[in-house]
Design a protein around this motif. Structure first.
Motif, PDB file in Angstrom:
ATOM      1  N   PHE A  37       2.245  -3.377  10.314  1.00 54.18           N
ATOM      2  CA  PHE A  37       3.539  -3.498  10.951  1.00 54.18           C
ATOM      3  C   PHE A  37       3.762  -2.280  11.835  1.00 54.18           C
ATOM      4  N   ARG A  38       4.706  -2.383  12.751  1.00 54.51           N
ATOM      5  CA  ARG A  38       5.031  -1.224  13.581  1.00 54.51           C
ATOM      6  C   ARG A  38       6.529  -1.187  13.841  1.00 54.51           C
ATOM      7  N   GLN A  39       6.998   0.024  14.063  1.00 57.49           N
ATOM      8  CA  GLN A  39       8.408   0.221  14.376  1.00 57.49           C
ATOM      9  C   GLN A  39       8.537   1.304  15.433  1.00 57.49           C
ATOM     10  N   GLU A  46       8.272  -4.781  13.200  1.00 58.69           N
ATOM     11  CA  GLU A  46       7.681  -6.084  13.492  1.00 58.69           C
ATOM     12  C   GLU A  46       6.277  -6.178  12.918  1.00 58.69           C
ATOM     13  N   GLY A  47       5.913  -7.383  12.507  1.00 58.90           N
ATOM     14  CA  GLY A  47       4.560  -7.622  12.024  1.00 58.90           C
ATOM     15  C   GLY A  47       3.594  -7.683  13.187  1.00 58.90           C
ATOM     16  N   TYR A  95       2.559   0.916  10.124  1.00 60.38           N
ATOM     17  CA  TYR A  95       2.554   0.908   8.668  1.00 60.38           C
ATOM     18  C   TYR A  95       1.598  -0.151   8.137  1.00 60.38           C
ATOM     19  N   CYS A  96       0.920   0.203   7.080  1.00 65.55           N
ATOM     20  CA  CYS A  96       0.108  -0.737   6.328  1.00 65.55           C
ATOM     21  C   CYS A  96       0.932  -1.222   5.146  1.00 65.55           C
ATOM     22  N   ALA A  97       0.774  -2.493   4.779  1.00 65.83           N
ATOM     23  CA  ALA A  97       1.534  -3.043   3.663  1.00 65.83           C
ATOM     24  C   ALA A  97       0.690  -4.043   2.889  1.00 65.83           C
ATOM     25  N   GLY A 117       2.842   5.466   6.923  1.00 63.76           N
ATOM     26  CA  GLY A 117       2.864   5.284   8.373  1.00 63.76           C
ATOM     27  C   GLY A 117       1.985   6.267   9.111  1.00 63.76           C
ATOM     28  N   THR A 118       1.528   5.853  10.277  1.00 58.13           N
ATOM     29  CA  THR A 118       0.764   6.723  11.162  1.00 58.13           C
ATOM     30  C   THR A 118       1.232   6.457  12.590  1.00 58.13           C
ATOM     31  N   GLN A 119       1.444   7.520  13.340  1.00 59.73           N
ATOM     32  CA  GLN A 119       2.032   7.413  14.666  1.00 59.73           C
ATOM     33  C   GLN A 119       0.975   7.070  15.701  1.00 59.73           C
TER      34      GLN A 119
END
Length: 124
Positions: A37-39, A46-47, A95-97, A117-119
């Protein structure tokens, strides 16, 4: 306990590539769903992509189809996100989930565990 550890983020120019990794531990890795996912600042999460670790089925957001590839190494309990042809709009925290209980997809509320998270920053 369940742990998801992402790595591989960084800064890249538009058109470049990055590969993110997510190492999972603390649960039975096989036959579950792993997602990315990312934000971005000011936007909803969002997925981006997901993979069913039991059979390898993959799912992608329309915005990344043809550019991003999700894959896995079951021996290492690790999921990867290869990102090619990066665009400035791909800039976000990624982000990994892990989803242990639902059918695989890109709905964030179905995911049970999250990494830190990783940027990823893409400059024009």
């Amino acid at each position: 306990q369940v742990q998801l550890v992402e790595s591989g983020g960084g800064s890249v120019q538009a058109g470049g590539s990055l590969r993110l990794s997510c190492a999972a531990s603390g649960y039975t890795y096989s036959s579950n769903c792993m997602g990315w996912f990312r934000q971005a600042p000011g936007k909803e999460r969002e997925g981006v992509a997901a993979i069913y670790t039991g059979g390898g089925s993959t799912y992608y957001a329309d915005s990344v189809k043809g550019r991003f590839t999700i894959s896995q190494d079951n021996a290492k309990n690790t999921v990867y996100l290869q990102m090619n042809s990066l665009k400035p709009e791909d800039t976000a925290m990624y982000y990994c989930a892990a989803d242990l209980y639902h059918a695989c997809g890109l709905g964030e509320y179905e995911y049970d565990y999250w990494g830190q998270g990783t940027q990823v920053t893409v400059s024009s």
